[in-house]
Design an enzyme around this catalytic site. Structure first.
Site, PDB file in Angstrom:
ATOM      1  N   GLN A   1     -45.007  -6.320 -20.479  1.00 50.49           N
ATOM      2  CA  GLN A   1     -43.620  -6.923 -19.545  1.00 50.49           C
ATOM      3  C   GLN A   1     -42.664  -6.092 -19.380  1.00 50.49           C
ATOM      4  O   GLN A   1     -42.311  -4.834 -19.784  1.00 50.49           O
ATOM      5  CB  GLN A   1     -42.979  -8.264 -20.462  1.00 50.49           C
ATOM      6  CG  GLN A   1     -43.732  -9.419 -20.250  1.00 50.49           C
ATOM      7  CD  GLN A   1     -43.163 -10.677 -21.094  1.00 50.49           C
ATOM      8  OE1 GLN A   1     -42.296 -10.338 -21.992  1.00 50.49           O
ATOM      9  NE2 GLN A   1     -43.039 -11.722 -20.395  1.00 50.49           N
TER      10      GLN A   1
ATOM     11  N   GLY B   1     -43.600 -10.937 -15.875  1.00 48.45           N
ATOM     12  CA  GLY B   1     -42.576 -11.782 -16.335  1.00 48.45           C
ATOM     13  C   GLY B   1     -42.281 -13.130 -15.344  1.00 48.45           C
ATOM     14  O   GLY B   1     -41.585 -14.208 -15.767  1.00 48.45           O
TER      15      GLY B   1
ATOM     16  N   GLU C   1     -34.717 -23.568 -19.843  1.00 45.15           N
ATOM     17  CA  GLU C   1     -35.574 -22.408 -19.210  1.00 45.15           C
ATOM     18  C   GLU C   1     -35.340 -21.813 -17.897  1.00 45.15           C
ATOM     19  O   GLU C   1     -35.084 -20.778 -17.914  1.00 45.15           O
ATOM     20  CB  GLU C   1     -37.136 -22.584 -19.478  1.00 45.15           C
ATOM     21  CG  GLU C   1     -37.875 -21.491 -19.454  1.00 45.15           C
ATOM     22  CD  GLU C   1     -39.301 -21.801 -19.470  1.00 45.15           C
ATOM     23  OE1 GLU C   1     -39.692 -22.947 -19.821  1.00 45.15           O
ATOM     24  OE2 GLU C   1     -40.354 -20.831 -19.724  1.00 45.15           O
TER      25      GLU C   1
ATOM     26  N   TRP D   1     -41.885 -12.665 -27.690  1.00 47.69           N
ATOM     27  CA  TRP D   1     -41.992 -11.915 -26.505  1.00 47.69           C
ATOM     28  C   TRP D   1     -41.249 -11.011 -25.903  1.00 47.69           C
ATOM     29  O   TRP D   1     -40.105 -10.754 -26.327  1.00 47.69           O
ATOM     30  CB  TRP D   1     -41.870 -13.045 -25.219  1.00 47.69           C
ATOM     31  CG  TRP D   1     -43.016 -13.788 -24.651  1.00 47.69           C
ATOM     32  CD1 TRP D   1     -43.827 -13.628 -23.701  1.00 47.69           C
ATOM     33  CD2 TRP D   1     -43.705 -14.978 -25.292  1.00 47.69           C
ATOM     34  NE1 TRP D   1     -44.797 -14.557 -23.429  1.00 47.69           N
ATOM     35  CE2 TRP D   1     -44.888 -15.360 -24.479  1.00 47.69           C
ATOM     36  CE3 TRP D   1     -43.615 -15.692 -26.595  1.00 47.69           C
ATOM     37  CZ2 TRP D   1     -45.823 -16.467 -24.723  1.00 47.69           C
ATOM     38  CZ3 TRP D   1     -44.558 -16.677 -26.920  1.00 47.69           C
ATOM     39  CH2 TRP D   1     -45.521 -17.022 -26.008  1.00 47.69           C
TER      40      TRP D   1
ATOM     41  N   ASP E   1     -38.010 -11.204 -23.586  1.00 50.01           N
ATOM     42  CA  ASP E   1     -37.027 -12.276 -24.230  1.00 50.01           C
ATOM     43  C   ASP E   1     -36.556 -11.528 -25.444  1.00 50.01           C
ATOM     44  O   ASP E   1     -35.277 -11.831 -25.704  1.00 50.01           O
ATOM     45  CB  ASP E   1     -37.931 -13.402 -24.720  1.00 50.01           C
ATOM     46  CG  ASP E   1     -38.826 -14.216 -23.691  1.00 50.01           C
ATOM     47  OD1 ASP E   1     -39.602 -13.495 -23.180  1.00 50.01           O
ATOM     48  OD2 ASP E   1     -38.230 -15.336 -23.438  1.00 50.01           O
TER      49      ASP E   1
ATOM     50  N   TRP F   1     -41.679 -20.131 -11.225  1.00 49.09           N
ATOM     51  CA  TRP F   1     -41.247 -19.030 -10.531  1.00 49.09           C
ATOM     52  C   TRP F   1     -41.321 -19.147  -9.090  1.00 49.09           C
ATOM     53  O   TRP F   1     -41.335 -18.098  -8.392  1.00 49.09           O
ATOM     54  CB  TRP F   1     -41.920 -17.729 -10.955  1.00 49.09           C
ATOM     55  CG  TRP F   1     -41.559 -17.363 -12.431  1.00 49.09           C
ATOM     56  CD1 TRP F   1     -42.316 -17.902 -13.431  1.00 49.09           C
ATOM     57  CD2 TRP F   1     -40.438 -16.687 -12.945  1.00 49.09           C
ATOM     58  NE1 TRP F   1     -41.598 -17.240 -14.715  1.00 49.09           N
ATOM     59  CE2 TRP F   1     -40.746 -16.594 -14.370  1.00 49.09           C
ATOM     60  CE3 TRP F   1     -39.236 -16.128 -12.326  1.00 49.09           C
ATOM     61  CZ2 TRP F   1     -39.621 -15.905 -15.176  1.00 49.09           C
ATOM     62  CZ3 TRP F   1     -38.476 -15.495 -13.053  1.00 49.09           C
ATOM     63  CH2 TRP F   1     -38.383 -15.288 -14.498  1.00 49.09           C
TER      64      TRP F   1
ATOM     65  N   ASP G   1     -44.495 -15.164 -13.310  1.00 49.50           N
ATOM     66  CA  ASP G   1     -45.831 -15.280 -13.604  1.00 49.50           C
ATOM     67  C   ASP G   1     -46.562 -16.074 -12.159  1.00 49.50           C
ATOM     68  O   ASP G   1     -47.693 -15.476 -11.829  1.00 49.50           O
ATOM     69  CB  ASP G   1     -46.250 -16.296 -14.569  1.00 49.50           C
ATOM     70  CG  ASP G   1     -45.474 -16.030 -15.997  1.00 49.50           C
ATOM     71  OD1 ASP G   1     -45.061 -14.842 -16.090  1.00 49.50           O
ATOM     72  OD2 ASP G   1     -45.622 -16.650 -16.874  1.00 49.50           O
TER      73      ASP G   1
HETATM   74  C1  9WN Z   1     -46.582 -16.042 -20.507  1.00 52.53           C
HETATM   75  C2  9WN Z   1     -41.524 -16.552 -22.794  1.00 52.53           C
HETATM   76  C3  9WN Z   1     -42.134 -16.336 -21.323  1.00 52.53           C
HETATM   77  C4  9WN Z   1     -41.470 -15.325 -20.426  1.00 52.53           C
HETATM   78  C5  9WN Z   1     -41.881 -15.141 -19.107  1.00 52.53           C
HETATM   79  C6  9WN Z   1     -42.290 -16.633 -18.636  1.00 52.53           C
HETATM   80  C7  9WN Z   1     -43.175 -17.207 -19.627  1.00 52.53           C
HETATM   81  C8  9WN Z   1     -45.517 -17.184 -20.558  1.00 52.53           C
HETATM   82  C9  9WN Z   1     -46.016 -18.325 -20.330  1.00 52.53           C
HETATM   83  O1  9WN Z   1     -42.608 -17.362 -20.813  1.00 52.53           O
HETATM   84  O2  9WN Z   1     -44.334 -16.669 -19.690  1.00 52.53           O
HETATM   85  O3  9WN Z   1     -46.033 -14.760 -20.778  1.00 52.53           O
HETATM   86  O4  9WN Z   1     -46.824 -18.828 -21.013  1.00 52.53           O
HETATM   87  O5  9WN Z   1     -45.725 -19.023 -19.248  1.00 52.53           O
HETATM   88  O6  9WN Z   1     -42.848 -16.621 -17.233  1.00 52.53           O
HETATM   89  O7  9WN Z   1     -41.090 -14.660 -18.370  1.00 52.53           O
HETATM   90  O8  9WN Z   1     -41.282 -14.027 -20.969  1.00 52.53           O
HETATM   91  O9  9WN Z   1     -40.234 -17.036 -22.227  1.00 52.53           O
END
Ligand code: 9WN
Length: 424
Positions: free
Chosen positions: A106, A163, A395, A38, A41, A352, A165
């Site tokens: 992102q 990010g 997380e 990602w 990340d 979030w 979501d």
């Molecule tokens: C969709 C990886 C990512 C973070 C995001 C977080 C979550 C993904 C998901 O996980 O998003 O991109 O499937 O929920 O919201 O900020 O980069 O950690």
């Protein structure tokens, strides 16, 4: 493990997590729930690697930059290897790129991390210049494909792009996205994490509808900005880009790439105007702004405080933001909640819509620090450290009692911890 583990033990645990999530040239956010690379990340992972294996930090960014699209976008997910454990995978995105990637971006933490790496002397010469060029192309892409021309603010064409979501302020704009006729799908996240902690099914259907819209326009990013039913100004994305632009300018000056520094000078005033346009007088804070309807979001979120990263907050605005911060700080044992706990939309445990995320805290603390507010920066850092000492490398966390939530053994939580534990 005892309820309260010593900082030193946590240090070792963080190191072990970064190493367990290391796939050689890139890292995964956590195994199982998020099995690919990602975008933001990875930038945070790089900040963590600085303290363990600085060259690995450079590689992390190089691997990400290698997936840059010809138009300059650095995508939000790079699907280096197939893995059935995540939805939506590359076949759903259908971008046709090599390596396979998603079709959105992102937050651009990349140049912020790169500046740290370079300042500590871990990258230089051609290698650094190439990464600086990649950041420059990506920033120019933001300006061309994600800037609202009327205001100058940066918007997102999918909540995943931000990010953050399922932040409540996306609900209104997302309601205008029809999920009728989308292809049936099976979520994979619920096989890893309790449904009460994740976005709802209704939200997921609209997320998928937006992916199908991207396919419909052949992932033409300018068409997406112009035609996507969801295009919403984001204080998080805008402030992070402004900070990244400033870092890019310093980097470009150090590598002798004067044209890149000049480009930043042209874009910066426009972006700063954009940041101002995201101020809601009703809320007294930076909020989202639905570019399709002109409506501001209706709450203070963690992104409101990211405004300080832009380094152009007027005295009045700073006072208003600080008053919100202090109001929340009086009621949250652990700052900073992703959404205002006095809002009816606040949900202590759901993704979030309330929980604390350490990487957002990392950026908020940086913003406070840059604006000379060491006390609030330290409150954010101290609360973050306490969350990890109490609950480990999850997380996200409840802002009320610090309960650890979502996925465990999380790369960016470990990276933020290491960066703070080792003095930044
Ligand atoms: C969709 C990886 C990512 C973070 C995001 C977080 C979550 C993904 C998901 O996980 O998003 O991109 O499937 O929920 O919201 O900020 O980069 O950690």
């Amino acid at each position: 493990m005892s309820a309260m583990t010593s900082a030193q033990d946590r240090d070792q645990e963080a190191t072990a997590i970064l190493s367990a999530n290391d796939r050689g040239s890139f890292s995964v956010p956590t195994k199982g729930l998020y099995p690919f690379q990602w975008n933001w990340d990875s930038a945070f992972a790089a900040l963590g690697y600085i303290h363990l294996a600085p060259q690995r930090a450079v590689t992390e960014l190089e691997t990400l930059a290698a997936a840059q699209w010809p138009d300059g976008m650095i995508p939000h997910i790079v699907f280096h290897r197939p893995d059935p454990g995540y939805f939506p995978g590359p076949e759903v995105w259908g971008t046709g790129t090599t390596p396979p990637t998603s079709g959105i971006t992102q937050p651009p933490v990349f140049a912020i991390a790169l500046a740290r790496i370079a300042e500590r002397g871990h990258a230089g010469g051609e290698r650094l210049a190439r990464l600086v060029s990649a950041a420059d192309r990506w920033h120019r892409w933001f300006f061309a494909a994600r800037r609202d021309e009327a205001t100058g603010a940066i918007g997102v064409v999918h909540p995943w792009e931000s990010g953050r979501d399922n932040m409540p302020d996306w609900d209104g704009p997302l309601a205008a996205v029809s999920a009728e006729g989308i292809k049936p799908f099976v979520r994979r996240d619920l096989g890893h994490v309790d449904a009460a902690l994740r976005p709802t099914q209704e939200q997921y259907e609209r997320y998928v509808a937006l992916v199908e819209f991207g396919q419909k326009v052949g992932w033409d990013q300018i068409r997406l900005r112009n035609e996507c039913p969801f295009f919403v100004g984001d204080p998080g994305m805008t402030a992070i880009l402004i900070r990244a632009e400033r870092d890019l300018k310093r980097l470009a000056a150090s590598t002798g790439q004067a044209d890149i520094a000049a480009g930043v000078d042209e874009r910066l005033p426009v972006l700063l105007d954009g940041m101002n346009a995201l101020w809601s007088d009703v809320i007294g804070a930076y909020t989202t702004l639905d570019f399709r309807t002109g409506n501001h979001g209706d709450g203070v979120s963690s992104a409101s405080f990211l405004g300080f990263l832009a380094e152009a907050v007027s005295r009045e605005k700073a006072a208003a933001l600080n008053a919100h911060f202090d109001r929340l700080a009086a009621r949250c044992r652990f700052m900073v909640p992703s959404y205002d706990l006095e809002s009816p939309a606040f949900d202590e445990k759901r993704y979030w819509r309330g929980p604390v995320w350490l990487v957002v805290n990392w950026l908020i603390a940086m913003g406070f620090e840059t604006s000379g507010d060491t006390a609030r920066a330290e409150r954010v850092r101290a609360d973050s450290r306490a969350l990890v000492e109490k609950g480990g490398f999850y997380e996200y966390f409840s802002p009320l009692d610090g309960a650890p939530l979502g996925g465990g053994d999380f790369t960016w939580t470990a990276a933020a911890w290491l960066d703070w534990a080792r003095g930044g």
